[in-house]
Scaffold this active site. Structure first.
Site, PDB file in Angstrom:
ATOM      1  N   LYS A  43     -13.161 -11.129  -3.229  1.00  0.00           N
ATOM      2  CA  LYS A  43     -12.580  -9.988  -3.939  1.00  0.00           C
ATOM      3  C   LYS A  43     -11.260  -9.576  -3.314  1.00  0.00           C
ATOM      4  CE  LYS A  43     -13.297  -5.731  -2.921  1.00  0.00           C
ATOM      5  NZ  LYS A  43     -13.467  -4.265  -2.811  1.00  0.00           N
ATOM      6  N   ASN A  44     -11.232  -9.502  -1.985  1.00  0.00           N
ATOM      7  CA  ASN A  44     -10.036  -9.004  -1.305  1.00  0.00           C
ATOM      8  C   ASN A  44      -8.874  -9.990  -1.362  1.00  0.00           C
ATOM      9  OD1 ASN A  44     -11.313  -6.618  -0.641  1.00  0.00           O
ATOM     10  ND2 ASN A  44     -11.968  -7.319   1.367  1.00  0.00           N
TER      11      ASN A  44
ATOM     12  N   ARG B  38      -8.614   1.455  -4.913  1.00  0.00           N
ATOM     13  CA  ARG B  38      -7.440   1.611  -4.073  1.00  0.00           C
ATOM     14  C   ARG B  38      -6.473   0.440  -4.185  1.00  0.00           C
ATOM     15  NH1 ARG B  38      -6.339   5.424  -0.826  1.00  0.00           N
ATOM     16  NH2 ARG B  38      -4.649   5.185   0.657  1.00  0.00           N
TER      17      ARG B  38
ATOM     18  N   CYS C  28     -13.170   3.904  -2.158  1.00  0.00           N
ATOM     19  CA  CYS C  28     -14.172   4.433  -1.232  1.00  0.00           C
ATOM     20  C   CYS C  28     -13.570   5.484  -0.301  1.00  0.00           C
ATOM     21  CB  CYS C  28     -14.751   3.302  -0.388  1.00  0.00           C
ATOM     22  SG  CYS C  28     -15.875   2.206  -1.287  1.00  0.00           S
TER      23      CYS C  28
ATOM     24  N   ARG D 196      -6.197   6.044   4.374  1.00  0.00           N
ATOM     25  CA  ARG D 196      -5.489   4.760   4.312  1.00  0.00           C
ATOM     26  C   ARG D 196      -4.130   5.067   3.684  1.00  0.00           C
ATOM     27  NH1 ARG D 196     -10.121   1.016   1.664  1.00  0.00           N
ATOM     28  NH2 ARG D 196     -10.663   2.950   0.626  1.00  0.00           N
ATOM     29  N   PRO D 197      -3.214   5.605   4.484  1.00  0.00           N
ATOM     30  CA  PRO D 197      -1.997   6.192   3.927  1.00  0.00           C
ATOM     31  C   PRO D 197      -1.104   5.172   3.236  1.00  0.00           C
ATOM     32  CG  PRO D 197      -1.849   6.025   6.313  1.00  0.00           C
ATOM     33  CD  PRO D 197      -3.259   5.693   5.943  1.00  0.00           C
ATOM     34  N   VAL D 198      -0.650   5.544   2.017  1.00  0.00           N
ATOM     35  CA  VAL D 198       0.261   4.657   1.293  1.00  0.00           C
ATOM     36  C   VAL D 198       1.688   4.813   1.796  1.00  0.00           C
ATOM     37  CG1 VAL D 198      -1.168   4.605  -0.774  1.00  0.00           C
ATOM     38  CG2 VAL D 198       0.615   6.352  -0.561  1.00  0.00           C
ATOM     39  N   ASP D 199       1.917   5.744   2.741  1.00  0.00           N
ATOM     40  CA  ASP D 199       3.283   5.899   3.226  1.00  0.00           C
ATOM     41  C   ASP D 199       3.794   4.645   3.930  1.00  0.00           C
ATOM     42  OD1 ASP D 199       1.683   6.170   5.462  1.00  0.00           O
ATOM     43  OD2 ASP D 199       2.589   8.037   6.167  1.00  0.00           O
ATOM     44  N   LEU D 200       2.883   3.815   4.462  1.00  0.00           N
ATOM     45  CA  LEU D 200       3.313   2.542   5.035  1.00  0.00           C
ATOM     46  C   LEU D 200       3.957   1.660   3.971  1.00  0.00           C
ATOM     47  CD1 LEU D 200       0.267   1.655   7.334  1.00  0.00           C
ATOM     48  CD2 LEU D 200       2.485   2.545   8.040  1.00  0.00           C
TER      49      LEU D 200
ATOM     50  N   ASP E  81     -15.235  -4.349   7.555  1.00  0.00           N
ATOM     51  CA  ASP E  81     -16.041  -4.492   6.345  1.00  0.00           C
ATOM     52  C   ASP E  81     -17.427  -5.074   6.617  1.00  0.00           C
ATOM     53  OD1 ASP E  81     -14.206  -3.372   4.677  1.00  0.00           O
ATOM     54  OD2 ASP E  81     -13.548  -5.229   3.727  1.00  0.00           O
TER      55      ASP E  81
ATOM     56  N   ILE F  11     -10.972   1.151  12.897  1.00  0.00           N
ATOM     57  CA  ILE F  11     -10.106   1.010  11.719  1.00  0.00           C
ATOM     58  C   ILE F  11     -10.136   2.265  10.848  1.00  0.00           C
ATOM     59  CG2 ILE F  11      -9.500  -0.436   9.754  1.00  0.00           C
ATOM     60  CD1 ILE F  11      -9.340  -1.899  12.435  1.00  0.00           C
TER      61      ILE F  11
ATOM     62  N   ARG G 183     -19.003  -3.138  -7.154  1.00  0.00           N
ATOM     63  CA  ARG G 183     -17.560  -3.262  -6.919  1.00  0.00           C
ATOM     64  C   ARG G 183     -17.239  -4.477  -6.058  1.00  0.00           C
ATOM     65  NH1 ARG G 183     -15.498   0.764  -3.726  1.00  0.00           N
ATOM     66  NH2 ARG G 183     -13.524  -0.278  -4.108  1.00  0.00           N
TER      67      ARG G 183
END
Length: 426
Positions: free
Chosen positions: A22-23, A100, A124, A129-133, A315, A337, A407
């Site tokens: 999936k990933n 996400r 989840c 898990r900041p999108v600012d990166l 995971d 993490i 999922r």
């Protein structure tokens, strides 16, 4: 709402086919937006998150054609993605809130079309898990980014320009987004402190098939030379290493022997093999995959720390915790993490587990026997840890909120049932 019922303490045996990752599939599907030619992907898993990505790509104007094989579990599930007629560059909240990974369309849309609007993502609730990166790195490539009413508005009307980007922390999603964005940027892009996960390697190899110029694949420094245009390609999605680890632990927790089929190169789970070996679990290479079984009667208590690849994956933290609940001795699991990834602990304790949380660590004292109970899934990986516990527990376990499972695990209940588990979905 559906539930899963498990009658525990049944021996598992036989062969279990590992699905496509999936990933790996999700970012590669998003990569179709970088070209107007068809991208054909094989070994596509049948999952809710995959269907969400299909819906998102179709909303943007991508034509999708899904081939469903007759067999229930098959490596021959194929999708053809044609992004030749993109008529919308807005990824709406209604779809993005479900997953996400939807943020991964931002880089390709911006790079090819010069603009994109993407809702801030959901998924989840396992921690920040900041999108600012992603956003800061895209700004380094020349994008103008604003946040308005829950949407990321990104514009680069003159196109993106290559630059040196040093990620302040390792991020799989940011590495994937910037890797795709840089493929069509002008000049050279250098991504330093990039994530090295096998799924990123798979994405890079697919992009190379599409005509991208990428160096340093598999290292923490990626060099991308932008090209004017990418073309179509055919690519096979790698096996799901998290599924491999999960089913290996299913064999271990039930003191069974399973052969996992289609596991691919075990180098991508070397840390998992090492940890399971320490716990007394044997993973033996076979012609079709790997055979998993306990070396001795009891599982041994061990200490684990989650880390970015090639370390032990976050995971699989919940799954290894379920296994260690029945170990001989104590274990210490440290999560580095995500700060909120122990949500499954209260549910495991309902089944008789002895777990004490202290900061980022969980102290697990093995018990002789878990007991079935009614429990609730809290997130994708936490939910499957409760399935594992239920397989080993005395009596019946009822798992609620199983949409989390769907999922990320393809027909988990049916795969386990084929191997002898007493598991039903109602």
């Amino acid at each position: 709402m559906q539930k899963i019922h498990i009658h525990g303490r049944q021996e598992l045996k036989g062969k279990l086919l590992i699905s496509g990752s999936k990933n790996a599939a999700l970012p590669i599907m998003a990569a179709c937006l970088l070209t107007d030619e068809p991208l054909i992907l094989n070994n596509l898993p049948d999952l809710a998150d995959i269907n969400t990505m299909i819906a998102l790509l179709e909303e943007l104007g991508t034509h999708t054609q899904l081939n469903h094989p007759k067999e229930k579990f098959s490596a021959h599930r194929t999708i053809t993605l044609k992004a030749h007629n993109i008529n919308n560059t807005t990824a709406s909240y209604d779809i993005v809130r479900k997953m996400r990974a939807s943020i991964l369309v931002l880089g390709p849309l911006l790079s090819r079309f010069g603009h994109a609007q993407v809702s801030l993502p959901g998924g989840c609730a396992i921690g920040a898990r900041p999108v600012d990166l992603h956003l800061n790195a895209l700004e380094t490539l020349g994008a103008k980014i604003t946040l308005h009413e829950g949407y990321v508005h990104a514009a680069a009307p003159q196109g993106l320009t290559g630059a040196k980007i040093i990620f302040p922390m390792i991020s799989v999603g940011a590495t994937e987004n910037l890797l795709m964005a840089a493929c069509l940027a002008k000049g050279e892009t250098l991504l330093e402190n990039a994530a090295r996960e096998p799924e990123i390697v798979d994405l890079a190899l697919c992009l190379k098939k599409m005509g991208a110029l990428i160096e340093g694949i598999g290292t923490n420094t990626l060099k991308i030379i932008g090209v004017e245009k990418l073309h179509g390609a055919t690519h096979n999605i790698i096996p799901d290493r998290i599924e491999i680890g999960t089913y290996a632990m299913a064999a271990a927790i039930t003191n069974s022997t399973l052969e996992l089929i289609g596991t691919g190169d075990l180098d991508m789970i070397s840390s998992v093999v090492e940890i399971l070996n320490k716990a007394g679990v044997v993973l033996e290479k076979t012609q079709e995959g790997i055979k998993v079984y306990r070396q001795d009667k009891d599982i041994k208590g061990i200490d684990i720390m989650t880390e970015p690849f090639p370390g032990f994956p976050t995971d699989l933290q919940a799954q290894i915790m379920a296994l260690l609940c029945i170990a001989d001795g104590s274990s210490l699991i440290t999560e580095t993490i995500f700060e909120n990834r122990f949500m499954h602990v209260p549910e495991l304790t309902r089944m008789g587990a002895n777990i004490h949380i202290q900061g980022k660590s969980a102290h697990v004292r093995g018990v002789k026997q878990l007991t079935g109970a009614e429990v609730m899934a809290t997130d994708l990986r936490g939910s499957v840890s409760l399935v594992l516990a239920g397989l080993a527990a005395e009596g019946e376990t009822i798992l609620n909120h199983i949409y989390h499972l769907d999922r990320g695990y393809e027909h988990l209940d049916l795969k386990l049932k084929q191997c002898g588990a007493h598991i039903e979905r109602y």
